[in-house]
Design an enzyme around this catalytic site. Structure first.
Site, PDB file in Angstrom:
ATOM      1  CE  LYS A   1      -2.675   3.389   1.830  1.00  0.00           C
ATOM      2  NZ  LYS A   1      -2.439   4.600   1.032  1.00  0.00           N
TER       3      LYS A   1
ATOM      4  CB  SER B   1       2.836  10.215  11.513  1.00  0.00           C
ATOM      5  OG  SER B   1       1.649   9.470  11.743  1.00  0.00           O
TER       6      SER B   1
ATOM      7  CD  GLU C   1      12.640   2.076  11.327  1.00  0.00           C
ATOM      8  OE1 GLU C   1      12.905   3.117  11.974  1.00  0.00           O
ATOM      9  OE2 GLU C   1      13.012   0.961  11.684  1.00  0.00           O
TER      10      GLU C   1
ATOM     11  CB  CYS D   1      12.163  10.063   9.237  1.00  0.00           C
ATOM     12  SG  CYS D   1      13.131   8.734   8.494  1.00  0.00           S
TER      13      CYS D   1
ATOM     14  CD  GLU E   1       8.621  13.715  11.818  1.00  0.00           C
ATOM     15  OE1 GLU E   1       9.644  13.238  11.287  1.00  0.00           O
ATOM     16  OE2 GLU E   1       7.578  13.059  12.027  1.00  0.00           O
TER      17      GLU E   1
END
Length: 500
Positions: free
Chosen positions: A191, A245, A266, A300, A401
């Site tokens: 996906k 996220s 991750e 990230c 973030e």
């Protein structure tokens, strides 16, 4: 094989910008049962629709799971060497289509063509690593208490697994997950992020050309809330590998592991770079620019907190503003451009939200902080590299973030305070320090609470032969890449053998 070629040719004829693209289930390109589609647009020119993609529902996901389940036995019994051949073949295909892939990435993500080419090259390097792992998918022989007993371990695949990838490195992260999953003998439901569905389609096409049998790799596009819920709940899914996220990853992880399946995630980062007085400040700031501003900070592992002693804070801030102002933002296909557009409208809104919040909370905007609409940039999501000073640990900009080109300069009195501040965060993905003091560098390595760290190297640097992952709210489960890349995708069986 003839049927597969016909299907590939049919899809290839439709592989034109603005076309409608289908799901890939059981070796066929099929529309969603929902009958609904949604567009993917070029963030550098929002008037350009790159394609329309299936808005899949639960029934589509279940059809893909059935396909993967039906194909699992044959694939898991295929020699791992032959499974590795698919990855080896894929290397050649990526080499042949480098420029087309880079073009797709630039159009759909917004990053520059230079950055897109680097992503393709990194994907090729990853495949070289993974294809070699086919010869090393082995257990171990261990001594038994009874000398007449032979004992060993073997590695076995899990079954049907799900892969969920983000928009920022759509080709690379897709390959980082799919390649070891199928090499281990699993069958996959893929996906991709809705913003990068076109690259997802292209990735699957390349795997099919490389020789992946029908049903082993299935593609589902559509809303993450719907597809992700089925991944969470369906007991046929034995593992989920997710990049995105922390909020979504942690929730997904709870659901998946609560029913006994495996989870690898991750997630977010709020990475700190420390520059000490003895460092080459200009060289250090080039590293901060690379990790914090280039690719619009949509990494990230990018630097978002720059921690410096108060004695050099003014000089560092002035030089960082100079570097930020020299970044050319514009059309990603222009060779002189450093940054293209951010990936989507939500990324733009998030960037503007955090800029406003930082100002409202008392941080000083030194440079940037705006959407760029001049110089033919009015049709895209272009933003300015942004520098804030006067940031303390209680401000939102220091804790959450942003995933944008925003660097917050934070001042400390000494080295120990710098490390404490770097660790005082819920995330623990990456970090960096710039210093010529070897003792301080090694102390930093031992005491920084991140899964990846760097000395005199930008925080977003990585290489495929090393494991990748973080601590705290940045990661769940075994590491990706490196020598441990296959650990998540297999189970270990202990074997005891004794003759009559």
């Amino acid at each position: 094989m003839a049927t597969t070629n016909v299907l590939l040719n049919e899809q290839k004829e439709n592989f034109q910008y603005g076309s409608t693209f289908k799901n890939y289930i059981n070796g066929e390109w099929v529309p969603s049962i929902s009958g609904e589609i949604s567009p993917s647009i070029n963030p550098g020119n929002i008037q350009e629709v790159l394609g329309y993609f299936q808005k899949s529902n639960v029934e589509d996901v279940q059809a893909a799971i059935k396909s993967a389940k039906d194909s699992f036995l044959a694939w898991s019994k295929t020699s791992v060497i032959k499974r590795g051949d698919v990855l080896f073949n894929l290397i050649y295909l990526l080499e042949q289509e480098k420029e087309e892939l880079a073009t797709l990435i630039t159009k759909e993500v917004g990053k520059t063509i230079k950055a897109a080419r680097l992503e393709v090259e990194a994907s090729i390097q990853a495949l070289k690593h993974f294809s070699g792992e086919a010869n090393r998918l082995a257990g171990e022989t261990v001594p038994a208490n009874d000398p007449n007993t032979f004992t060993c371990t073997i590695k076995e695949p899990l079954g049907v697994v799900a892969v969920v990838t983000p928009f920022n490195f759509p080709l690379g992260i897709g390959i980082y997950k799919i390649a070891p999953a199928i090499l281990a003998g699993n069958t996959v439901i893929f996906k991709p992020a809705s913003d990068t569905s076109l690259i997802g389609v292209k990735t699957v096409e390349l795997f099919v050309k490389a020789g992946i049998p029908k049903g082993v790799l299935n593609l589902i596009t559509g809303p993450g809330s719907v597809i992700g819920q089925e991944f969470s709940d369906n007991k046929e899914i034995k593992a989920v590998s997710f990049t995105g996220s922390s909020e979504i990853g942690i929730a997904l992880g709870r659901a998946v592991t609560s029913r006994g399946a495996k989870m690898q995630a991750e997630m977010g980062g709020k990475n700190a770079t420390i520059i000490l007085e003895d460092a080459d400040i200009e060289q250090a700031l080039k590293g901060v620019v690379t990790s914090g501003f280039i690719n619009n900070g949509q990494s990230c592992t990018g630097t978002s907190r720059l921690i410096v002693p108060r004695s050099i804070a003014k000089k560092v801030t002035e030089l960082l503003v100079k570097e930020a102002s020299a970044i050319n933002v514009g059309d990603g296909f222009a060779e002189e451009v450093h940054n293209g557009a951010v990936a989507n409208e939500q990324q733009l809104k998030t960037y503007l939200h955090y800029v406003k919040t930082a100002i409202d909370e008392g941080a000083t905007l030194e440079y940037g902080g705006e959407k760029l609409t001049d110089l033919n940039r009015e049709k895209g999501y272009f933003v300015s590299p942004t520098v804030f000073s006067g940031v303390n640990k209680n401000m939102t900009i220091a804790k959450e973030e942003i995933f944008g080109p925003v660097v917050a300069v934070m001042e400390v009195e000494n080295y120990n305070e710098a490390i404490d501040l770097a660790n005082d965060i819920e995330f623990g993905l990456s970090s960096a320090i710039y210093t010529n003091d070897l003792e301080k560098a090694f102390y930093f390595i031992r005491h920084i609470d991140t899964g990846v760290t760097h000395v005199n190297i930008p925080s977003n640097h990585y290489e495929n032969q090393l494991p990748f992952g973080g601590k705290k709210d940045s990661s769940i489960g075994p590491r990706e890449q490196g020598s441990s890349a296959l650990d998540f995708w297999v189970e270990t069986k202990a074997v005891y053998i004794k003759p009559y």
